[in-house]
Design a protein around this motif. Structure first.
Motif, PDB file in Angstrom:
ATOM      1  N   ASP A 108       0.822  -1.318   0.137  1.00  0.00           N
ATOM      2  CA  ASP A 108      -0.017  -0.059   0.107  1.00  0.00           C
ATOM      3  C   ASP A 108       0.775   1.325   0.014  1.00  0.00           C
ATOM      4  O   ASP A 108       1.521   1.444   0.849  1.00  0.00           O
ATOM      5  N   VAL A 109       0.691   2.070  -0.941  1.00  0.00           N
ATOM      6  CA  VAL A 109       1.647   3.130  -1.241  1.00  0.00           C
ATOM      7  C   VAL A 109       1.110   4.454  -1.182  1.00  0.00           C
ATOM      8  O   VAL A 109      -0.121   4.800  -1.807  1.00  0.00           O
ATOM      9  N   GLU A 110       1.560   5.450  -0.612  1.00  0.00           N
ATOM     10  CA  GLU A 110       0.921   6.802  -0.171  1.00  0.00           C
ATOM     11  C   GLU A 110       2.042   7.750   0.194  1.00  0.00           C
ATOM     12  O   GLU A 110       2.552   7.477   1.297  1.00  0.00           O
ATOM     13  N   ALA A 111       2.176   8.846  -0.672  1.00  0.00           N
ATOM     14  CA  ALA A 111       2.772  10.015  -0.094  1.00  0.00           C
ATOM     15  C   ALA A 111       4.344   9.689   0.513  1.00  0.00           C
ATOM     16  O   ALA A 111       4.475   9.957   1.554  1.00  0.00           O
ATOM     17  N   GLY A 112       5.106   8.838  -0.340  1.00  0.00           N
ATOM     18  CA  GLY A 112       6.324   8.442   0.334  1.00  0.00           C
ATOM     19  C   GLY A 112       6.602   7.342   1.467  1.00  0.00           C
ATOM     20  O   GLY A 112       7.543   7.532   2.039  1.00  0.00           O
ATOM     21  N   ARG A 113       5.419   6.859   1.507  1.00  0.00           N
ATOM     22  CA  ARG A 113       5.479   5.705   2.274  1.00  0.00           C
ATOM     23  C   ARG A 113       5.085   4.151   1.627  1.00  0.00           C
ATOM     24  O   ARG A 113       4.170   4.274   0.952  1.00  0.00           O
ATOM     25  N   VAL A 114       5.626   3.411   1.955  1.00  0.00           N
ATOM     26  CA  VAL A 114       5.147   1.898   1.751  1.00  0.00           C
ATOM     27  C   VAL A 114       4.966   0.919   2.638  1.00  0.00           C
ATOM     28  O   VAL A 114       5.682   0.808   3.509  1.00  0.00           O
ATOM     29  N   SER A 115       3.710   0.585   2.815  1.00  0.00           N
ATOM     30  CA  SER A 115       3.199  -0.628   3.800  1.00  0.00           C
ATOM     31  C   SER A 115       3.212  -1.839   3.074  1.00  0.00           C
ATOM     32  O   SER A 115       2.428  -1.952   1.861  1.00  0.00           O
ATOM     33  N   ILE A 116       4.064  -2.752   3.570  1.00  0.00           N
ATOM     34  CA  ILE A 116       4.216  -4.090   2.928  1.00  0.00           C
ATOM     35  C   ILE A 116       3.697  -5.191   3.847  1.00  0.00           C
ATOM     36  O   ILE A 116       3.878  -5.388   5.117  1.00  0.00           O
ATOM     37  N   THR A 117       2.626  -5.889   3.553  1.00  0.00           N
ATOM     38  CA  THR A 117       2.211  -6.986   4.328  1.00  0.00           C
ATOM     39  C   THR A 117       2.081  -8.407   3.846  1.00  0.00           C
ATOM     40  O   THR A 117       1.978  -8.492   2.324  1.00  0.00           O
ATOM     41  N   THR A 118       2.915  -9.263   4.227  1.00  0.00           N
ATOM     42  CA  THR A 118       2.821 -10.752   3.560  1.00  0.00           C
ATOM     43  C   THR A 118       1.548 -11.381   4.059  1.00  0.00           C
ATOM     44  O   THR A 118       1.270 -11.825   5.396  1.00  0.00           O
ATOM     45  N   TRP A 119       0.674 -12.025   3.016  1.00  0.00           N
ATOM     46  CA  TRP A 119      -0.350 -12.582   3.495  1.00  0.00           C
ATOM     47  C   TRP A 119       0.192 -14.207   3.108  1.00  0.00           C
ATOM     48  O   TRP A 119       0.809 -14.588   2.106  1.00  0.00           O
ATOM     49  N   GLY A 120       0.187 -15.200   4.100  1.00  0.00           N
ATOM     50  CA  GLY A 120       0.334 -16.406   3.964  1.00  0.00           C
ATOM     51  C   GLY A 120      -0.836 -17.485   4.106  1.00  0.00           C
ATOM     52  O   GLY A 120      -1.825 -17.163   4.682  1.00  0.00           O
ATOM     53  N   ALA A 121      -0.673 -18.799   3.528  1.00  0.00           N
ATOM     54  CA  ALA A 121      -1.584 -19.703   3.540  1.00  0.00           C
ATOM     55  C   ALA A 121      -1.575 -20.488   5.041  1.00  0.00           C
ATOM     56  O   ALA A 121      -0.460 -20.892   5.279  1.00  0.00           O
ATOM     57  N   GLU A 122      -2.937 -20.493   5.573  1.00  0.00           N
ATOM     58  CA  GLU A 122      -3.106 -21.346   6.802  1.00  0.00           C
ATOM     59  C   GLU A 122      -4.171 -22.261   6.508  1.00  0.00           C
ATOM     60  O   GLU A 122      -5.173 -21.952   6.108  1.00  0.00           O
ATOM     61  N   GLU A 123      -3.824 -23.731   6.392  1.00  0.00           N
ATOM     62  CA  GLU A 123      -4.594 -24.492   5.756  1.00  0.00           C
ATOM     63  C   GLU A 123      -4.927 -24.236   4.497  1.00  0.00           C
ATOM     64  O   GLU A 123      -4.267 -24.010   3.523  1.00  0.00           O
ATOM     65  N   LEU A 124      -6.103 -23.919   4.199  1.00  0.00           N
ATOM     66  CA  LEU A 124      -6.783 -23.593   2.926  1.00  0.00           C
ATOM     67  C   LEU A 124      -7.513 -22.188   2.771  1.00  0.00           C
ATOM     68  O   LEU A 124      -7.941 -21.732   1.946  1.00  0.00           O
ATOM     69  N   GLU A 125      -6.806 -21.218   3.589  1.00  0.00           N
ATOM     70  CA  GLU A 125      -6.997 -19.787   3.506  1.00  0.00           C
ATOM     71  C   GLU A 125      -5.753 -18.960   3.625  1.00  0.00           C
ATOM     72  O   GLU A 125      -4.773 -19.285   4.127  1.00  0.00           O
ATOM     73  N   PHE A 126      -5.679 -17.919   2.952  1.00  0.00           N
ATOM     74  CA  PHE A 126      -4.790 -16.809   3.201  1.00  0.00           C
ATOM     75  C   PHE A 126      -5.163 -15.879   4.032  1.00  0.00           C
ATOM     76  O   PHE A 126      -6.122 -15.385   4.234  1.00  0.00           O
ATOM     77  N   ALA A 127      -4.343 -15.536   5.075  1.00  0.00           N
ATOM     78  CA  ALA A 127      -4.274 -14.449   5.933  1.00  0.00           C
ATOM     79  C   ALA A 127      -3.073 -13.699   6.190  1.00  0.00           C
ATOM     80  O   ALA A 127      -1.915 -13.934   5.799  1.00  0.00           O
ATOM     81  N   PRO A 128      -3.313 -12.377   6.658  1.00  0.00           N
ATOM     82  CA  PRO A 128      -2.281 -11.199   6.756  1.00  0.00           C
ATOM     83  C   PRO A 128      -1.219 -11.812   7.854  1.00  0.00           C
ATOM     84  O   PRO A 128      -1.443 -12.253   8.941  1.00  0.00           O
ATOM     85  N   GLY A 129       0.100 -11.763   7.788  1.00  0.00           N
ATOM     86  CA  GLY A 129       1.300 -12.040   8.558  1.00  0.00           C
ATOM     87  C   GLY A 129       1.895 -10.787   8.859  1.00  0.00           C
ATOM     88  O   GLY A 129       1.425  -9.632   9.221  1.00  0.00           O
ATOM     89  N   GLU A 130       3.309 -10.992   8.705  1.00  0.00           N
ATOM     90  CA  GLU A 130       4.301  -9.754   8.867  1.00  0.00           C
ATOM     91  C   GLU A 130       3.820  -8.506   8.268  1.00  0.00           C
ATOM     92  O   GLU A 130       3.575  -8.864   6.955  1.00  0.00           O
ATOM     93  N   SER A 131       4.242  -7.625   8.905  1.00  0.00           N
ATOM     94  CA  SER A 131       4.049  -6.358   8.071  1.00  0.00           C
ATOM     95  C   SER A 131       5.095  -5.205   8.507  1.00  0.00           C
ATOM     96  O   SER A 131       5.655  -5.453   9.522  1.00  0.00           O
ATOM     97  N   ALA A 132       5.412  -4.158   7.294  1.00  0.00           N
ATOM     98  CA  ALA A 132       6.160  -3.389   7.876  1.00  0.00           C
ATOM     99  C   ALA A 132       6.046  -1.999   7.113  1.00  0.00           C
ATOM    100  O   ALA A 132       5.446  -2.212   6.158  1.00  0.00           O
ATOM    101  N   THR A 133       6.099  -0.857   7.729  1.00  0.00           N
ATOM    102  CA  THR A 133       6.076   0.451   6.925  1.00  0.00           C
ATOM    103  C   THR A 133       7.265   1.314   6.827  1.00  0.00           C
ATOM    104  O   THR A 133       8.072   1.333   7.761  1.00  0.00           O
TER     105      THR A 133
END
Length: 275
Positions: A224-249
């Motif tokens: 997610d990018v906005e005004a000189g900032r980038v927020s990054i979230t890794t979505w990982g598979a948990e069984e048969l679903e993807f869910a948000p995990g580690e993130s950093a801005t």
């Protein structure tokens, strides 16, 4: 604000078929402005594998920008790899090997780093670096993103050789004020400024569907990018679903990209490369 969903290394032919529908559903729910796929759509560049990958891409509702990976060229047919390495990729995925997308807030440029003469090791030529920098010349304050398959930097324990021309490419991209480099190939996810070029943010995606995982779940990144900032979230598979995990801005400062205090930290660098 712009949202880029960064997916890589689907490896049809060595994929977990049960994850395909959950992955497509999650992509649709996140409503990205652009989906980037940084190579290795197939395991062995077979027609059937490309057909399955093409069907997956066709079901993504957002615009897609892709580049080939080394697995998208034949490994066991040297004549075809040397003479027509991208024939099937062009026929099934995209006739353009180095596409670009530009709007009011971002300019994304794809680079084909596959080296037909060295199947595993990539290549980033000086001519390619000039082309990318020329494309960014009029981008102004837009987010400038480069998409490659092979990483431009390796961690200390990565056993594979670094892509040819990586150091020169990092220097050139830093000089022309590129912002982010998205890559795959290693089957591990990470995000941090490049050690050799802190003005460039290095975002590495793991494998979206492959069963060849390196100690982590199948995953993809959301930027997610906005005004000189980038927020990054890794979505990982948990069984048969993807869910948000580690993130950093990260925010752009005088000395390059700096992590915003209080945000979760990614692993510093991928630990081992895969073929």
């Amino acid at each position: 604000m712009r949202r880029i969903l960064h997916l890589s290394d689907l490896h049809y032919g060595r994929d977990d078929a049960a994850l395909e529908e959950p992955l497509l559903a999650t992509i649709a729910s996140l409503r990205p402005d652009l989906v980037v796929i940084s190579g290795d759509f197939t395991q062995r560049a077979r027609r059937r594998q490309f057909a399955e990958a093409a069907e997956f891409v066709a079901r993504i509702e957002a615009p897609v920008l892709s580049v080939p990976g080394n697995h998208d060229t034949p490994i066991d047919n040297l004549w075809r790899r040397f003479v027509t390495p991208f024939h099937r990729y062009k026929a099934y995925i995209d006739p353009v090997l180095e596409p670009s997308v530009e709007d009011d807030e971002m300019h994304v440029v794809g680079v084909n780093t596959v080296n037909r003469f060295s199947w595993q090791r990539g290549r980033f030529s000086r001519r390619t670096a000039r082309r990318v920098c020329n494309a960014f010349a009029e981008a102004g304050d837009k987010l400038k993103v480069v998409v490659v398959h092979h990483p431009l930097e390796h961690g200390p324990t990565v056993e594979k050789r670094l892509m040819r021309g990586a150091s020169a490419a990092l220097s050139a991209l830093s000089d022309c004020e590129a912002d982010v480099v998205l890559s795959g190939h290693l089957h591990t996810a990470s995000a941090a400024p490049f050690t050799a070029a802190p003005g460039l943010l290095f975002v590495q995606a793991g494998t979206g569907l492959s069963t060849r995982r390196r100690g982590e779940s199948n995953n993809f990144n959301v930027l997610d990018v906005e005004a000189g900032r980038v927020s990054i979230t890794t979505w990982g598979a948990e069984e048969l679903e993807f869910a948000p995990g580690e993130s950093a801005t990260y925010a752009r400062g005088a000395d390059g990209w700096e992590r915003v205090a209080g945000e979760a930290e990614f692993s510093a660098r991928p630990q081992m490369a895969l073929a």
